[in-house]
Design a protein around this motif. Sequence first.
Motif, PDB file in Angstrom:
ATOM      1  N   ASP A 166       0.827  -1.204   0.000  1.00 43.27           N
ATOM      2  CA  ASP A 166       0.000   0.000   0.000  1.00 43.27           C
ATOM      3  C   ASP A 166       0.864   1.258   0.000  1.00 43.27           C
ATOM      4  O   ASP A 166       0.947   1.977   0.999  1.00 43.27           O
ATOM      5  N   TYR A 167       1.516   1.538  -1.127  1.00 44.00           N
ATOM      6  CA  TYR A 167       2.294   2.766  -1.266  1.00 44.00           C
ATOM      7  C   TYR A 167       1.349   3.946  -1.470  1.00 44.00           C
ATOM      8  O   TYR A 167       0.263   3.797  -2.043  1.00 44.00           O
ATOM      9  N   SER A 168       1.775   5.124  -1.035  1.00 43.19           N
ATOM     10  CA  SER A 168       1.034   6.343  -1.342  1.00 43.19           C
ATOM     11  C   SER A 168       1.598   6.938  -2.640  1.00 43.19           C
ATOM     12  O   SER A 168       2.773   6.761  -2.958  1.00 43.19           O
ATOM     13  N   GLY A 169       0.750   7.603  -3.391  1.00 42.17           N
ATOM     14  CA  GLY A 169       1.186   8.270  -4.610  1.00 42.17           C
ATOM     15  C   GLY A 169       0.981   7.464  -5.875  1.00 42.17           C
ATOM     16  O   GLY A 169       1.190   7.995  -6.977  1.00 42.17           O
ATOM     17  N   GLY A 170       0.577   6.211  -5.763  1.00 38.97           N
ATOM     18  CA  GLY A 170       0.363   5.410  -6.962  1.00 38.97           C
ATOM     19  C   GLY A 170       0.399   3.925  -6.663  1.00 38.97           C
ATOM     20  O   GLY A 170       0.856   3.496  -5.595  1.00 38.97           O
ATOM     21  N   VAL A 171      -0.087   3.150  -7.629  1.00 41.76           N
ATOM     22  CA  VAL A 171      -0.114   1.690  -7.481  1.00 41.76           C
ATOM     23  C   VAL A 171       1.301   1.138  -7.570  1.00 41.76           C
ATOM     24  O   VAL A 171       2.097   1.551  -8.419  1.00 41.76           O
ATOM     25  N   VAL A 172       1.608   0.194  -6.699  1.00 40.19           N
ATOM     26  CA  VAL A 172       2.899  -0.508  -6.716  1.00 40.19           C
ATOM     27  C   VAL A 172       2.620  -1.998  -6.584  1.00 40.19           C
ATOM     28  O   VAL A 172       1.759  -2.416  -5.806  1.00 40.19           O
ATOM     29  N   ILE A 173       3.334  -2.801  -7.380  1.00 39.93           N
ATOM     30  CA  ILE A 173       3.254  -4.252  -7.277  1.00 39.93           C
ATOM     31  C   ILE A 173       4.670  -4.796  -7.131  1.00 39.93           C
ATOM     32  O   ILE A 173       5.652  -4.081  -7.374  1.00 39.93           O
ATOM     33  N   GLY A 174       4.778  -6.042  -6.769  1.00 37.95           N
ATOM     34  CA  GLY A 174       6.119  -6.609  -6.656  1.00 37.95           C
ATOM     35  C   GLY A 174       6.105  -7.979  -6.042  1.00 37.95           C
ATOM     36  O   GLY A 174       5.063  -8.626  -5.905  1.00 37.95           O
ATOM     37  N   HIS A 175       7.277  -8.415  -5.663  1.00 34.55           N
ATOM     38  CA  HIS A 175       7.449  -9.686  -4.962  1.00 34.55           C
ATOM     39  C   HIS A 175       8.888  -9.693  -4.467  1.00 34.55           C
ATOM     40  O   HIS A 175       9.730  -8.944  -4.955  1.00 34.55           O
ATOM     41  N   HIS A 176       9.164 -10.533  -3.492  1.00 29.48           N
ATOM     42  CA  HIS A 176      10.551 -10.742  -3.093  1.00 29.48           C
ATOM     43  C   HIS A 176      10.752 -12.233  -2.864  1.00 29.48           C
ATOM     44  O   HIS A 176       9.791 -13.006  -2.829  1.00 29.48           O
ATOM     45  N   GLY A 177      12.002 -12.616  -2.756  1.00 28.18           N
ATOM     46  CA  GLY A 177      12.293 -14.030  -2.577  1.00 28.18           C
ATOM     47  C   GLY A 177      13.546 -14.225  -1.752  1.00 28.18           C
ATOM     48  O   GLY A 177      14.413 -13.345  -1.691  1.00 28.18           O
TER      49      GLY A 177
END
Length: 399
Positions: free
Chosen positions: A257-268
């Motif tokens: 839930d970033y502010s300022g815009g949509v963000v997607i991702g993943h980590h491993g």
Amino acid sequence: MIDLDELVEEHGVVGAQLAVLTDGEIADFAAGVLNADTRAPVTTESLFQIASITKVWTATLVQELANEGRLDLDRPVCDVLPGFRPVITPRQLLTHTSGIDGDLFHDTGSGDDAVEKFVARLADARQIAPPGELWSYCNSGFTVLGRIVEVLRGKPFNIVLKERLAAPLGLTVATTYAEGEALHAAVGHVDGQPVTDPGPESDWPAGSALAMSARDLLAFARMHLATPAFAVMREPQVSLPDFGNRASWGLGWDLPDYSGGVVIGHHGANRGLASFLRIAPDRGIAVALLTNGGAAREAFDDVIENVFSALAGVRRPEPARPPAAPEAVDERFLGTYRCAGHEVVVTPADHGRVQVNLDDDVREFVALRSDALIAVDEPHTVLVLKSDLLHFGRAAARI
């Protein structure tokens, strides 16, 4: 732009690659060594295991089948895998809401039938929670998705991944440890020493072996952004337990839930290796950081603050912190909780606190809310209680 050599030195990272996508172009950087013993340098062509970021590749192969009308994400898995007993759907597997025990790792070899054998051993997997009720990170579920891909494509998972994703994009990937060694993949490090035990390859679709460069990982991300049929994967499907950051999950993607815009991702993370991917789809900005030892999370935090957030105009949520004057912890938290591969023991401590032993890591926690605990010292881990389940990313059942 951040200086990767300085970043590696500051955080004791053994070796790293950083790639940045802006305006459709990828810039990449390398620093450190692949192996502390051989001292072979990391180059921008070196391969790093991306661990659980592999799950997004698996999800993409599943979404392709859905787009072609060959798979209904809301029909039971047993429609495709007869004999698979848990009554769950591909959508629930993609969103980590199947309720099956998440960290079951069976070594069934590295042959073409490894995934099939692995999934056969999951046929009677225990349900920690009813299907669709609770998000709980589930490695095992993505191996089931990999088997669905194999059955519907009629080929081993790693072959399908290469033919349908890597080859069309012109990417160099390794899908087994042997391939990685031949292509000079980075070696994981623990306490600065190379790690020689990679674990089983039989859970390929969940993230055991896939390796590539940071540049090629962002080429995959760029393809996602340019393919309208994959946009549905970025839509929120389920809210995560309230760890203080209001995150949600899509079809394979983490949606912080970033502010300022949509963000997607993943980590491993595999043993001694850590990988990170963040994308701002509306801005066409992405970063990938691949590492093989050291304080990788701190290095990633620097990348987020000094590269990604600045370029994309977004800001990640502030992490939860202990209250200045917390209430005493409710006794209902006390007890022992277990799930596959994990045990949590909560016992009383002084001054209204509790002691939490999570997989032999003993720390003190205070009340964050009536349903949540937070670690007193950094990192401020949050544990959420839901009925008789204690949630720390995985849901563990009270015994």
